[in-house]
Design a protein around this motif. Structure first.
Motif, PDB file in Angstrom:
ATOM      1  N   SER A  79      -1.518  17.280 -23.210  1.00 46.85           N
ATOM      2  CA  SER A  79      -1.679  16.154 -22.279  1.00 46.85           C
ATOM      3  C   SER A  79      -0.400  15.826 -21.515  1.00 46.85           C
ATOM      4  CB  SER A  79      -2.152  14.912 -23.039  1.00 46.85           C
ATOM      5  OG  SER A  79      -1.254  14.588 -24.085  1.00 46.85           O
ATOM      6  N   SER A  80       0.753  16.348 -21.949  1.00 44.13           N
ATOM      7  CA  SER A  80       2.010  16.026 -21.277  1.00 44.13           C
ATOM      8  C   SER A  80       2.139  16.705 -19.904  1.00 44.13           C
ATOM      9  CB  SER A  80       3.205  16.404 -22.153  1.00 44.13           C
ATOM     10  OG  SER A  80       3.147  17.739 -22.568  1.00 44.13           O
ATOM     11  N   ILE A  81       1.235  17.631 -19.577  1.00 46.95           N
ATOM     12  CA  ILE A  81       1.270  18.224 -18.225  1.00 46.95           C
ATOM     13  C   ILE A  81       0.935  17.185 -17.155  1.00 46.95           C
ATOM     14  CG2 ILE A  81       0.706  20.581 -18.968  1.00 46.95           C
ATOM     15  CD1 ILE A  81      -2.192  19.933 -17.947  1.00 46.95           C
ATOM     16  N   PHE A  82       0.318  16.066 -17.566  1.00 45.88           N
ATOM     17  CA  PHE A  82      -0.073  15.032 -16.603  1.00 45.88           C
ATOM     18  C   PHE A  82       1.046  14.029 -16.318  1.00 45.88           C
ATOM     19  CE2 PHE A  82      -4.231  16.168 -18.604  1.00 45.88           C
ATOM     20  CZ  PHE A  82      -4.845  16.672 -17.467  1.00 45.88           C
ATOM     21  N   LEU A  83       2.174  14.132 -17.004  1.00 47.89           N
ATOM     22  CA  LEU A  83       3.260  13.169 -16.811  1.00 47.89           C
ATOM     23  C   LEU A  83       3.821  13.238 -15.389  1.00 47.89           C
ATOM     24  CD1 LEU A  83       5.056  13.594 -20.249  1.00 47.89           C
ATOM     25  CD2 LEU A  83       4.044  11.482 -19.391  1.00 47.89           C
ATOM     26  N   PRO A  84       4.399  12.135 -14.897  1.00 44.06           N
ATOM     27  CA  PRO A  84       4.808  12.053 -13.480  1.00 44.06           C
ATOM     28  C   PRO A  84       6.144  12.734 -13.182  1.00 44.06           C
ATOM     29  CG  PRO A  84       5.255   9.981 -14.573  1.00 44.06           C
ATOM     30  CD  PRO A  84       4.567  10.844 -15.591  1.00 44.06           C
ATOM     31  N   PHE A  85       6.157  14.061 -13.247  1.00 44.80           N
ATOM     32  CA  PHE A  85       7.359  14.814 -12.890  1.00 44.80           C
ATOM     33  C   PHE A  85       7.479  14.898 -11.370  1.00 44.80           C
ATOM     34  CE2 PHE A  85       6.014  16.628 -17.013  1.00 44.80           C
ATOM     35  CZ  PHE A  85       7.156  16.390 -17.756  1.00 44.80           C
ATOM     36  N   ASP A  86       8.691  14.712 -10.871  1.00 44.12           N
ATOM     37  CA  ASP A  86       8.899  14.857  -9.423  1.00 44.12           C
ATOM     38  C   ASP A  86      10.003  15.867  -9.108  1.00 44.12           C
ATOM     39  OD1 ASP A  86      10.966  13.299 -10.393  1.00 44.12           O
ATOM     40  OD2 ASP A  86      11.120  12.072  -8.587  1.00 44.12           O
TER      41      ASP A  86
ATOM     42  N   VAL B   5       9.813   8.871 -17.813  1.00 44.60           N
ATOM     43  CA  VAL B   5       9.861  10.023 -16.902  1.00 44.60           C
ATOM     44  C   VAL B   5       9.986   9.533 -15.459  1.00 44.60           C
ATOM     45  CG1 VAL B   5       8.609  12.048 -16.049  1.00 44.60           C
ATOM     46  CG2 VAL B   5       8.548  11.500 -18.485  1.00 44.60           C
ATOM     47  N   LEU B   6       9.252   8.463 -15.122  1.00 44.32           N
ATOM     48  CA  LEU B   6       9.318   7.888 -13.772  1.00 44.32           C
ATOM     49  C   LEU B   6      10.732   7.423 -13.438  1.00 44.32           C
ATOM     50  CD1 LEU B   6       6.115   5.656 -13.348  1.00 44.32           C
ATOM     51  CD2 LEU B   6       6.754   7.588 -11.928  1.00 44.32           C
ATOM     52  N   SER B   7      11.362   6.753 -14.403  1.00 43.92           N
ATOM     53  CA  SER B   7      12.683   6.166 -14.146  1.00 43.92           C
ATOM     54  C   SER B   7      13.815   7.180 -14.240  1.00 43.92           C
ATOM     55  CB  SER B   7      12.938   5.033 -15.152  1.00 43.92           C
ATOM     56  OG  SER B   7      13.027   5.550 -16.474  1.00 43.92           O
ATOM     57  N   GLY B   8      13.520   8.360 -14.815  1.00 42.27           N
ATOM     58  CA  GLY B   8      14.565   9.368 -14.983  1.00 42.27           C
ATOM     59  C   GLY B   8      15.274   9.291 -16.316  1.00 42.27           C
TER      60      GLY B   8
ATOM     61  N   PRO C  64       5.039   4.003  -6.692  1.00 45.60           N
ATOM     62  CA  PRO C  64       3.987   4.860  -7.264  1.00 45.60           C
ATOM     63  C   PRO C  64       4.204   5.173  -8.746  1.00 45.60           C
ATOM     64  CG  PRO C  64       4.696   5.709  -5.135  1.00 45.60           C
ATOM     65  CD  PRO C  64       5.662   4.630  -5.506  1.00 45.60           C
ATOM     66  N   VAL C  65       3.105   5.201  -9.505  1.00 46.98           N
ATOM     67  CA  VAL C  65       3.150   5.670 -10.894  1.00 46.98           C
ATOM     68  C   VAL C  65       2.595   7.091 -10.983  1.00 46.98           C
ATOM     69  CG1 VAL C  65       2.988   3.369 -11.893  1.00 46.98           C
ATOM     70  CG2 VAL C  65       0.889   4.658 -11.464  1.00 46.98           C
TER      71      VAL C  65
ATOM     72  N   LEU D 173       0.832  -1.208   0.000  1.00 47.29           N
ATOM     73  CA  LEU D 173       0.000   0.000   0.000  1.00 47.29           C
ATOM     74  C   LEU D 173       0.863   1.254   0.000  1.00 47.29           C
ATOM     75  CD1 LEU D 173      -2.888  -0.817   2.512  1.00 47.29           C
ATOM     76  CD2 LEU D 173      -2.866  -1.071   0.032  1.00 47.29           C
ATOM     77  N   GLN D 174       0.697   2.083  -1.020  1.00 45.25           N
ATOM     78  CA  GLN D 174       1.370   3.381  -1.108  1.00 45.25           C
ATOM     79  C   GLN D 174       0.470   4.337  -1.864  1.00 45.25           C
ATOM     80  OE1 GLN D 174       5.734   3.506  -2.163  1.00 45.25           O
ATOM     81  NE2 GLN D 174       5.326   1.400  -2.723  1.00 45.25           N
ATOM     82  N   ILE D 175       0.537   5.588  -1.511  1.00 47.60           N
ATOM     83  CA  ILE D 175      -0.201   6.597  -2.270  1.00 47.60           C
ATOM     84  C   ILE D 175       0.399   6.675  -3.670  1.00 47.60           C
ATOM     85  CG2 ILE D 175      -0.669   9.069  -2.464  1.00 47.60           C
ATOM     86  CD1 ILE D 175      -0.791   9.145   0.599  1.00 47.60           C
ATOM     87  N   GLY D 176      -0.455   6.612  -4.688  1.00 46.00           N
ATOM     88  CA  GLY D 176       0.006   6.737  -6.064  1.00 46.00           C
ATOM     89  C   GLY D 176       0.199   5.433  -6.811  1.00 46.00           C
ATOM     90  N   VAL D 177      -0.029   4.282  -6.145  1.00 45.47           N
ATOM     91  CA  VAL D 177       0.077   3.009  -6.866  1.00 45.47           C
ATOM     92  C   VAL D 177      -1.286   2.634  -7.430  1.00 45.47           C
ATOM     93  CG1 VAL D 177       1.988   2.175  -5.459  1.00 45.47           C
ATOM     94  CG2 VAL D 177      -0.346   1.549  -4.830  1.00 45.47           C
ATOM     95  N   ARG D 178      -1.284   1.791  -8.460  1.00 44.41           N
ATOM     96  CA  ARG D 178      -2.529   1.345  -9.079  1.00 44.41           C
ATOM     97  C   ARG D 178      -3.072   0.108  -8.370  1.00 44.41           C
ATOM     98  NH1 ARG D 178      -1.175  -0.202 -14.856  1.00 44.41           N
ATOM     99  NH2 ARG D 178       0.728  -0.892 -13.820  1.00 44.41           N
ATOM    100  N   VAL D 179      -4.369   0.069  -8.231  1.00 44.51           N
ATOM    101  CA  VAL D 179      -5.033  -1.101  -7.645  1.00 44.51           C
ATOM    102  C   VAL D 179      -6.190  -1.528  -8.542  1.00 44.51           C
ATOM    103  CG1 VAL D 179      -4.431  -0.652  -5.237  1.00 44.51           C
ATOM    104  CG2 VAL D 179      -6.468   0.415  -6.198  1.00 44.51           C
ATOM    105  N   ILE D 180      -6.495  -2.819  -8.515  1.00 46.55           N
ATOM    106  CA  ILE D 180      -7.663  -3.337  -9.228  1.00 46.55           C
ATOM    107  C   ILE D 180      -8.769  -3.518  -8.202  1.00 46.55           C
ATOM    108  CG2 ILE D 180      -8.591  -5.170 -10.680  1.00 46.55           C
ATOM    109  CD1 ILE D 180      -5.805  -5.908 -11.453  1.00 46.55           C
ATOM    110  N   VAL D 181      -9.929  -2.962  -8.511  1.00 48.63           N
ATOM    111  CA  VAL D 181     -11.071  -3.065  -7.591  1.00 48.63           C
ATOM    112  C   VAL D 181     -12.330  -3.405  -8.372  1.00 48.63           C
ATOM    113  CG1 VAL D 181     -10.109  -1.420  -5.932  1.00 48.63           C
ATOM    114  CG2 VAL D 181     -11.580  -0.588  -7.774  1.00 48.63           C
ATOM    115  N   GLN D 182     -13.265  -3.993  -7.666  1.00 47.59           N
ATOM    116  CA  GLN D 182     -14.581  -4.240  -8.275  1.00 47.59           C
ATOM    117  C   GLN D 182     -15.447  -3.008  -8.054  1.00 47.59           C
ATOM    118  OE1 GLN D 182     -16.498  -7.877  -7.113  1.00 47.59           O
ATOM    119  NE2 GLN D 182     -18.407  -7.373  -8.151  1.00 47.59           N
ATOM    120  N   PHE D 183     -16.120  -2.594  -9.118  1.00 46.63           N
ATOM    121  CA  PHE D 183     -16.988  -1.419  -9.036  1.00 46.63           C
ATOM    122  C   PHE D 183     -18.363  -1.829  -9.531  1.00 46.63           C
ATOM    123  CE2 PHE D 183     -18.722   2.607 -10.765  1.00 46.63           C
ATOM    124  CZ  PHE D 183     -18.660   3.359  -9.611  1.00 46.63           C
ATOM    125  N   GLY D 184     -19.335  -1.806  -8.618  1.00 44.25           N
ATOM    126  CA  GLY D 184     -20.658  -2.315  -8.983  1.00 44.25           C
ATOM    127  C   GLY D 184     -20.639  -3.836  -9.009  1.00 44.25           C
TER     128      GLY D 184
END
Length: 600
Positions: free
Chosen positions: A405-412, A392-395, A87-88, A43-54
């Motif tokens: 749309s590139s403003i959404f890339l994971p810059f840190d 971008v994540l790996s550097g 995190p992604v 569990l970390q903020i920013g990681v992807r999870v699979i969940v059931q919805f409905g």
């Protein structure tokens, strides 16, 4: 105390964790899910999870918060799986997503849906398979022709998706058939989860390590003396991979495609089957490294002064407007600023409007920054967009050249954002939500990344120029063209005077015709620009002045003479050219204005 009681107490002592998950759905809230004990460590903020919805959907979401409070209004479902070890999406991005949702009045899920590349979102699609206990001949039910056909097809396939069944049965709505077969215990419907992103693989060939031993290869060549094609394959491999000089090169091998380009594929297959060669797969980048030598940029004195002024303004202001006329050399200044930022260890985002992102600017930046440059464009496939995201994540990519749309890339570690042609309307997304303006989001990003923004334009937008004049932004002006190049001459023809003197020929002024003729006489080329499609922008009734308009958009319809149609260029609505005015019945209809068809 028994071991059973000890285990029970240990379970009670463990904390039960819950996570708030952002899902890519247009609902104005996050959803709380419970975490199984075996997934707690991931569990970390920013990681992807699979969940059931409905009841039926399975979605990919992003963890935005980890806590121990269960939801009050509903019972939390369990997370099905955690997809990432790290995190992604970074906290700065989540903060930006929240701001975009509030500022542009949409849901957080809609922002996530646009921000995250499709290849990073697992898709859930219903699949159908035969019930393991089903036997058609022993069944007490009767089956229709379509049902029997579907059962026959499923017996030949492990499973089929809804869309596959629909195509096979040539029937759009198949739910009644599936419902009937479920009730007859003939089929099972389940959710199959598949990862959209697939790494690019390359098949390679190498020599079996057993034949690297002394004398082993000589034995092989003796056995191939009467098999020239296999011998040719082996000799070609040894030419490409000098194993005696550098044995380690054999581990990498060579691409199978290189070997099979001019040599016998059956010979390669036989050598592989006999264990002389080995075939293996590796994951490769869709953006191969460029080994070309990078070249530095040299600024003129005027450009150097402008750069110094920009840096000086950045000391007191987060945003600077560079107002430089066309051809003044703004790009060289951008490149020099990027070099400084990268040298300081920061990331750089170079934004261009869609229409301006050309091969020329990519090639130009590649020559300076080489493999540090990543390109993020809407024409890329899902897999390519994921590779840039991960780069971008790996550097790997410290500089990104991209569209809105590139403003959404994971810059840190973002240090500088360049917004070229900042006045362009292409930075604004109109549909679907979020209806954001990338330039304005870039300005907000200064507060969360503590970076600087340079806006560049030959014709700044009214709002940016006002902010610069009000000294909220810094303002730098370049009024001379690079290399003392001259601006083109502009000649304005007064059409009213031309008409009064009866010099007009159709829609053309005498000035235009003269200049065109001069160009043709000199064997030169000429271009005529006309910013209206069709034959004329609209038609008008000469009696009542009625103008036909689109039933959907309330804008005038453009007349296209070739198709003899009135067309709306907003929604595509069409209607035939009327013989009479629909308002008064008059046949006095006149085309008004000039379009490209009329000009031609």
């Amino acid at each position: 105390m028994s071991q059973l009681e000890l285990n029970s107490n240990a379970e009670e002592a463990r904390h039960t964790y819950f996570v708030d998950v952002i899902l890519p759905v247009p609902i104005p809230k996050m959803f709380t899910y419970r975490c199984p004990f075996d997934l707690e460590d991931f569990l970390q903020i920013g990681v992807r999870v699979i969940v059931q919805f409905g009841h039926r959907k399975v979605l990919t979401g992003i963890i935005s918060k980890v806590h121990e409070r269960p939801p009050e209004k509903y019972e939390a479902k369990y997370i099905l799986d955690v997809l990432d070890q790290s995190p992604v999406v970074f906290p700065q991005q989540l903060k930006m997503f929240q701001w975009i949702a509030e500022y542009y009045m949409c849901t957080l899920g809609e922002v996530l849906n646009v921000a995250l590349p499709s290849g990073l979102k697992l898709s859930s699609e219903s699949h159908v398979q035969i019930h393991p206990d089903f036997d058609m001949y022993e069944s007490v039910y009767d089956f229709s022709g379509k049902e029997e056909l579907l059962i026959e097809i499923l017996n030949k396939n492990e499973s089929l998706s809804y869309s596959d069944i629909s195509k096979t049965l040539q029937q759009k709505n198949i739910f009644s058939i599936l419902k009937s077969l479920v009730q007859k215990d003939a089929i099972i419907i389940y959710e199959e989860i598949r990862e959209k992103y697939k790494p690019k693989k390359e098949k390679r060939i190498r020599l079996n390590s057993e034949y690297l031993k002394e004398g082993a290869l000589e034995t092989v060549f003796e056995s191939l003396s009467k098999k020239p094609k296999q011998e040719e394959v082996l000799l070609f491999y040894l030419q490409q991979v000098p194993i005696y000089k550098q044995t380690k090169l054999n581990e990498q091998g060579i691409p199978k495609s290189l070997l099979a380009a001019d040599l016998s594929t059956s010979a390669i297959k036989t050598l592989t089957k006999n264990g002389v060669l080995e075939e293996f797969e590796i994951t490769i980048s869709r953006f191969p490294d460029d080994d070309q030598e990078t070249k530095p940029v040299h600024l003129t004195e005027i450009q150097e002064n402008a750069k110094s002024d920009i840096i000086e303004n950045f000391k007191t202001k987060d945003t600077v407007l560079l107002h430089g006329i066309t051809g003044s050399g703004k790009t060289e200044i951008y490149i020099s600023l990027i070099e400084d930022a990268l040298a300081g260890g920061s990331q750089v985002l170079y934004l261009l409007p869609e229409i301006a992102l050309t091969t020329q600017i990519v090639t130009r930046l590649k020559k300076v920054f080489g493999n540090k440059l990543g390109v993020y464009h809407s024409k890329f496939s899902d897999n390519e967009r994921v590779e840039v995201w991960n780069g971008v994540l790996s550097g790997r990519y410290q500089l990104v050249l991209g569209v809105r749309s590139s403003i959404f890339l994971p810059f840190d570690n973002l240090g500088l954002i360049l917004v070229d042609e900042e006045h362009e309307s292409s930075y604004k997304q109109y549909d679907p939500a979020p209806r954001y303006n990338a330039r304005d989001v870039a300005l907000y990003m200064t507060s969360i990344h503590h970076c600087k923004v340079l806006l560049g334009s030959a014709t700044p937008s009214l709002e940016s120029f006002y902010q610069a004049k009000s000294e909220k932004y810094g303002l730098i002006t370049l009024s001379k063209r690079y290399g003392n190049a001259t601006l083109p001459d502009f000649i304005v023809a007064d059409m009213i005077k031309e008409a009064n003197k009866k010099l007009l020929k159709g829609e053309f002024s005498s000035v235009l015709l003269k200049e065109l003729q001069t160009s043709l006489d000199n064997d030169e080329q000429a271009i005529i620009f006309q910013n209206r499609r069709g034959y004329s922008p609209y038609i008008s009734c000469q009696q009542c002045s009625h103008i036909p308009k689109c039933t959907n958009c309330a804008v005038s319809l453009t007349y296209h003479q070739f198709k003899k149609e009135l067309i709306c260029h907003y929604c595509g609505y069409k209607e035939k050219m009327p013989n009479a005015c629909e308002a008064c019945g008059s046949t006095s209809l006149q085309t008004i204005g000039i379009g490209t068809e009329k000009l031609e």
